[in-house]
Scaffold this active site. Structure first.
Site, mmCIF file in Angstrom:
data_model
loop_
_atom_site.group_PDB
_atom_site.id
_atom_site.type_symbol
_atom_site.label_atom_id
_atom_site.label_comp_id
_atom_site.label_asym_id
_atom_site.label_seq_id
_atom_site.Cartn_x
_atom_site.Cartn_y
_atom_site.Cartn_z
ATOM 1 N N CYS A 186 -10.288 5.177 -1.263
ATOM 2 C CA CYS A 186 -10.117 6.627 -1.421
ATOM 3 C C CYS A 186 -10.641 7.428 -0.220
ATOM 4 O O CYS A 186 -9.965 8.327 0.289
ATOM 5 C CB CYS A 186 -10.791 7.084 -2.696
ATOM 6 N N HIS B 60 -13.766 14.042 -3.127
ATOM 7 C CA HIS B 60 -14.618 13.450 -2.092
ATOM 8 C C HIS B 60 -14.619 14.380 -0.877
ATOM 9 O O HIS B 60 -13.566 14.880 -0.465
ATOM 10 C CB HIS B 60 -14.065 12.098 -1.625
#
Ligand code: A2P
Length: 335
Positions: free
Chosen positions: A130, A243
């Site tokens: 990710c 994130h």
């Protein structure tokens, strides 16, 4: 008439699996039949897809008969065991786990960066880590136009990347902390509420964590450049979704920040949010549910014309996982 495909989602009840179902729907992927697979304990559960209710089935070796595309997100050991059955049944596997990523005959793909690699697959295509996905999106225009020598990244990673148990842990721990109750961490090695944990995944011999080494190795593979020097520090933060990354790059050519902003603005999948006067920059709270990866806070290094710092944020469950997987499937069927 558009051709339609039988799609399986392995890990359909998980944090990423749910987003895979949602993303197939949001992008109107040409699904003929959708098969939802999870562990025995979820068999019989009903999940929504468009206006249908679909029964979750237990994953077995025989689950893939008639399936064209299988999206896996149930952990590395499940992919290791079951992806070969899916391939043998004639499906193309798009695997969100790290299990196959560094294998030579498995393409590792971010569709805006290395779409051509999709078509070299031998049955399995890997979805990158990710944090790596959102970073390489921001790096690609730099590599193409300025020559990328070195990347130093620090990540601020949301708990949803660990899965639904970690989301529960942050909720319960935060409320326990505010109520002055005791809570023993179950998912992470330390308390995550009102804290930061500078460890994601296990430590390797060289002192880096596995997550940090994923960012280093996967970046080189996706960008087809073994010479890029990457150094990563990965940190878990008490954020549910999104994130964030502080990235420092060194380039071959001098950097003009206005030009680089322009390159990012034109790059598919990136959204520039960079207006310091208005205090506008990407933040995880603004990333939830958003397909684009956001970049901002661009500034040239005070000591060098060949270096700059910036900030990258994305929904880790979407671009960092489900969306990237569905985009790979879209490219795959477009050929
Ligand atoms: P289940 O909900 O039945 O346990 P997350 O990453 O959010 O924790 O989700 C993990 C996903 O992987 C869930 O859908 C989970 O299903 C699935 N999963 C875990 N173990 C297995 C297994 N042995 N077989 C199939 N699916 C599994």
């Amino acid at each position: 008439m558009t051709k339609k495909y039988n799609v399986a989602v392995v890990g359909a009840t998980g944090a990423v699996g749910q987003k895979m179902i949602e993303t197939l729907q949001r992008r109107n992927f040409p699904v003929n039949k959708l098969k939802l697979l999870a562990s025995a304990k979820s068999a019989g559960k009903m999940l929504n897809y468009k206006d249908e209710l679909i029964v979750v089935e237990e994953l077995t070796e025989a689950s893939f008969e008639g399936i064209n595309i299988a999206l896996f997100s149930a952990g590395g050991s499940i992919s290791e065991k079951y992806a070969p059955y899916a391939v043998d049944s004639g499906a193309v596997v798009i695997d969100n786990t790290s299990h196959f990523r560094m294998k030579e005959d498995v393409p590792l793909v971010v569709p805006e960066v290395n779409p051509e690699d999709i078509f070299t697959h031998q049955g399995i295509i890997a979805n990158p880590n990710c944090s790596t996905i959102q970073m390489v999106l921001s790096l690609k225009p730099i590599a193409d136009h300025l020559g990328l020598k070195k990347v130093v990244v620090s990540t601020y990673q949301a708990v949803s990347g660990t899965g639904k148990k970690a989301i529960e842990e942050l909720k319960e721990q935060s409320s326990a902390f505010l109520n002055k109750e005791k809570y023993t961490p179950k998912v992470y090695p330390h308390t995550i509420s009102f804290n930061l944990i500078p460890q994601i995944d296990v430590f390797e011999e060289n002192g880096f964590t596995k997550e940090e080494m994923k960012m280093i190795n996967e970046t080189k593979k996706i960008m087809h450049d073994a010479k890029i020097q990457v150094n990563a520090t990965c940190v878990r933060v008490p954020v549910f979704v999104g994130h964030s990354e502080s990235v420092y790059v060194e380039t071959e050519k001098p950097i003009n920040v206005e030009e680089l902003r322009g390159l990012w603005e034109k790059f598919e999948g990136l959204k520039l949010i960079d207006d310091p006067k208005e205090q506008l920059y990407p933040m995880p709270r603004n990333s939830e549910g958003v397909f684009d990866t956001m970049v901002g806070r661009l500034r040239k290094d005070v000591n060098s014309d060949h270096a700059a710092s910036f900030w990258v944020v994305a929904d880790n469950l979407l671009k960092g996982a489900a969306l990237n997987a569905v985009q790979i499937a879209e490219k795959l069927i477009s050929n």
